[in-house]
Design a protein around this motif. Structure first.
Motif, PDB file in Angstrom:
ATOM      1  N   MET A 225       7.704  18.030   2.603  1.00 53.45           N
ATOM      2  CA  MET A 225       7.324  16.710   2.121  1.00 53.45           C
ATOM      3  C   MET A 225       7.057  15.794   3.308  1.00 53.45           C
ATOM      4  SD  MET A 225       6.880  14.798  -0.621  1.00 53.45           S
ATOM      5  CE  MET A 225       7.680  15.687  -1.929  1.00 53.45           C
ATOM      6  N   ARG A 226       5.852  15.216   3.358  1.00 52.41           N
ATOM      7  CA  ARG A 226       5.517  14.259   4.408  1.00 52.41           C
ATOM      8  C   ARG A 226       5.850  12.857   3.925  1.00 52.41           C
ATOM      9  NH1 ARG A 226      -0.624  15.578   5.532  1.00 52.41           N
ATOM     10  NH2 ARG A 226      -0.507  16.037   3.314  1.00 52.41           N
ATOM     11  N   ARG A 227       6.546  12.097   4.750  1.00 49.78           N
ATOM     12  CA  ARG A 227       6.874  10.711   4.423  1.00 49.78           C
ATOM     13  C   ARG A 227       5.911   9.789   5.157  1.00 49.78           C
ATOM     14  NH1 ARG A 227      12.801  11.852   6.588  1.00 49.78           N
ATOM     15  NH2 ARG A 227      13.859  12.607   4.710  1.00 49.78           N
ATOM     16  N   ILE A 228       5.386   8.818   4.440  1.00 48.48           N
ATOM     17  CA  ILE A 228       4.553   7.801   5.076  1.00 48.48           C
ATOM     18  C   ILE A 228       5.036   6.430   4.630  1.00 48.48           C
ATOM     19  CG2 ILE A 228       2.769   7.979   3.286  1.00 48.48           C
ATOM     20  CD1 ILE A 228       0.710   7.283   5.511  1.00 48.48           C
ATOM     21  N   ILE A 229       5.126   5.532   5.589  1.00 53.57           N
ATOM     22  CA  ILE A 229       5.540   4.160   5.295  1.00 53.57           C
ATOM     23  C   ILE A 229       4.293   3.350   4.963  1.00 53.57           C
ATOM     24  CG2 ILE A 229       6.694   2.095   6.182  1.00 53.57           C
ATOM     25  CD1 ILE A 229       8.032   4.026   8.284  1.00 53.57           C
ATOM     26  N   ILE A 230       4.349   2.615   3.868  1.00 53.34           N
ATOM     27  CA  ILE A 230       3.266   1.720   3.477  1.00 53.34           C
ATOM     28  C   ILE A 230       3.852   0.317   3.379  1.00 53.34           C
ATOM     29  CG2 ILE A 230       1.485   1.173   1.782  1.00 53.34           C
ATOM     30  CD1 ILE A 230       1.027   3.935   2.877  1.00 53.34           C
ATOM     31  N   ALA A 231       3.276  -0.606   4.117  1.00 54.71           N
ATOM     32  CA  ALA A 231       3.712  -2.002   4.059  1.00 54.71           C
ATOM     33  C   ALA A 231       2.582  -2.865   3.536  1.00 54.71           C
ATOM     34  CB  ALA A 231       4.150  -2.483   5.441  1.00 54.71           C
ATOM     35  N   LEU A 232       2.914  -3.777   2.652  1.00 55.99           N
ATOM     36  CA  LEU A 232       1.953  -4.733   2.113  1.00 55.99           C
ATOM     37  C   LEU A 232       2.407  -6.122   2.524  1.00 55.99           C
ATOM     38  CD1 LEU A 232       2.256  -2.211   0.018  1.00 55.99           C
ATOM     39  CD2 LEU A 232       0.788  -3.602  -1.412  1.00 55.99           C
ATOM     40  N   THR A 233       1.525  -6.869   3.174  1.00 56.27           N
ATOM     41  CA  THR A 233       1.869  -8.213   3.632  1.00 56.27           C
ATOM     42  C   THR A 233       1.054  -9.244   2.848  1.00 56.27           C
ATOM     43  OG1 THR A 233       0.205  -8.445   5.389  1.00 56.27           O
ATOM     44  CG2 THR A 233       2.233  -7.229   5.945  1.00 56.27           C
ATOM     45  N   GLY A 234       1.211 -10.506   3.221  1.00 60.26           N
ATOM     46  CA  GLY A 234       0.631 -11.594   2.452  1.00 60.26           C
ATOM     47  C   GLY A 234      -0.825 -11.901   2.711  1.00 60.26           C
ATOM     48  N   ALA A 235      -1.503 -11.134   3.538  1.00 57.02           N
ATOM     49  CA  ALA A 235      -2.927 -11.376   3.776  1.00 57.02           C
ATOM     50  C   ALA A 235      -3.713 -11.095   2.505  1.00 57.02           C
ATOM     51  CB  ALA A 235      -3.438 -10.490   4.907  1.00 57.02           C
ATOM     52  N   SER A 236      -4.876 -11.709   2.398  1.00 59.42           N
ATOM     53  CA  SER A 236      -5.770 -11.381   1.295  1.00 59.42           C
ATOM     54  C   SER A 236      -6.154  -9.906   1.407  1.00 59.42           C
ATOM     55  CB  SER A 236      -7.025 -12.251   1.360  1.00 59.42           C
ATOM     56  OG  SER A 236      -7.896 -11.941   0.301  1.00 59.42           O
ATOM     57  N   GLY A 237      -6.290  -9.250   0.258  1.00 61.04           N
ATOM     58  CA  GLY A 237      -6.645  -7.835   0.266  1.00 61.04           C
ATOM     59  C   GLY A 237      -5.498  -6.934  -0.120  1.00 61.04           C
ATOM     60  N   ILE A 238      -4.570  -7.442  -0.915  1.00 63.22           N
ATOM     61  CA  ILE A 238      -3.428  -6.610  -1.319  1.00 63.22           C
ATOM     62  C   ILE A 238      -3.882  -5.370  -2.076  1.00 63.22           C
ATOM     63  CG2 ILE A 238      -2.981  -7.801  -3.492  1.00 63.22           C
ATOM     64  CD1 ILE A 238       0.076  -7.429  -2.727  1.00 63.22           C
ATOM     65  N   ILE A 239      -5.087  -5.400  -2.612  1.00 60.29           N
ATOM     66  CA  ILE A 239      -5.610  -4.239  -3.317  1.00 60.29           C
ATOM     67  C   ILE A 239      -5.678  -3.004  -2.412  1.00 60.29           C
ATOM     68  CG2 ILE A 239      -8.055  -4.759  -2.872  1.00 60.29           C
ATOM     69  CD1 ILE A 239      -6.533  -3.255  -6.117  1.00 60.29           C
ATOM     70  N   TYR A 240      -5.829  -3.208  -1.100  1.00 58.53           N
ATOM     71  CA  TYR A 240      -5.865  -2.069  -0.179  1.00 58.53           C
ATOM     72  C   TYR A 240      -4.533  -1.309  -0.199  1.00 58.53           C
ATOM     73  CZ  TYR A 240     -10.224  -3.943   1.631  1.00 58.53           C
ATOM     74  OH  TYR A 240     -11.513  -4.398   1.754  1.00 58.53           O
ATOM     75  N   GLY A 241      -3.442  -2.032  -0.134  1.00 57.17           N
ATOM     76  CA  GLY A 241      -2.132  -1.390  -0.181  1.00 57.17           C
ATOM     77  C   GLY A 241      -1.847  -0.768  -1.529  1.00 57.17           C
ATOM     78  N   ILE A 242      -2.224  -1.475  -2.588  1.00 58.25           N
ATOM     79  CA  ILE A 242      -2.010  -0.956  -3.935  1.00 58.25           C
ATOM     80  C   ILE A 242      -2.796   0.338  -4.146  1.00 58.25           C
ATOM     81  CG2 ILE A 242      -2.501  -1.397  -6.382  1.00 58.25           C
ATOM     82  CD1 ILE A 242      -1.764  -4.367  -5.796  1.00 58.25           C
ATOM     83  N   ARG A 243      -4.070   0.338  -3.757  1.00 59.22           N
ATOM     84  CA  ARG A 243      -4.889   1.546  -3.942  1.00 59.22           C
ATOM     85  C   ARG A 243      -4.376   2.688  -3.067  1.00 59.22           C
ATOM     86  NH1 ARG A 243      -6.745   3.565  -7.421  1.00 59.22           N
ATOM     87  NH2 ARG A 243      -8.909   4.061  -7.064  1.00 59.22           N
TER      88      ARG A 243
END
Length: 196
Positions: free
Chosen positions: A1-19
């Motif tokens: 199992m590969r672990r990857i960290i995904i962080a979502l910050t307050g910049a416009s474009g939260i859809i990038y992290g969600i997708r």
């Protein structure tokens, strides 16, 4: 199992992290470790039709933004690296200056010191000299600066086509192959010389 960290910050474009999280749910051997800044959840109110619980539910493992003692805050916890999507200028500044005030910056700093991949989908335009200096310093620290600039050779038909292609290219940097990513010269008729 590969672990990857995904962080979502307050910049416009939260859809990038969600997708990114939605696409990674389709990859059997990847486990997502997610940190959401409070500002990310605030931005989501304006940009997407998803509530906080729905966004948080996309994570395999979810961490508190302030928990600097979380597993991903230590280099002994092995991951493939970290994607910050979108990356705010504030987060860029923290990463560039090793200012480990919150878990997003701490996790990025750990990945960099362990020589793991850190990809920053920086969302700001236009840029002033201070922004450019921060990008330069983060790059010198080992981060990859990847503003989500659309690739139009894919002939996108929808906004989601553009988002998925940008996220897919970012995930390429972690050696994650996603079948929906269109590649130059691999799609018939795309990029042919006579179409220029």
């Amino acid at each position: 199992m590969r672990r990857i960290i995904i962080a979502l910050t307050g910049a416009s474009g939260i859809i990038y992290g969600i997708r990114a999280l939605q696409l990674l749910r389709e990859v059997a051997d990847v486990e997502t470790h997610v940190v959401l800044s409070p500002s990310a959840l605030r931005t989501a109110q304006d940009e997407v039709d998803m509530g906080p619980d729905e966004i948080k539910g996309l994570a395999d493992v979810l961490y508190s933004f302030r928990d600097i003692g979380a597993a991903i805050s230590s280099g002994s916890f092995r991951t493939a690296g970290m994607l910050v999507a979108p990356c705010s200028i504030k987060t860029l500044s923290g990463i560039a200056n090793c200012y480990n005030e919150d878990l997003i910056v701490r996790a990025a700093d750990v990945c960099l010191k362990e020589r793991r991949r850190v990809v920053l989908m920086l969302r700001e335009t236009p840029l002033h000299a201070g922004h450019i200096a921060l990008m330069d310093q983060a790059n010198r620290n080992g981060a990859i600066i990847m503003p989500p600039v659309p690739a139009f050779y894919t002939r996108p038909k929808t906004l989601d086509d553009i988002v998925v292609q940008s996220v897919g290219r970012a995930l390429d940097l972690f050696d994650l192959e996603l079948p929906m990513v269109k590649r130059w010269k691999e799609t018939p008729g795309v990029g042919d010389d006579d179409k220029a």
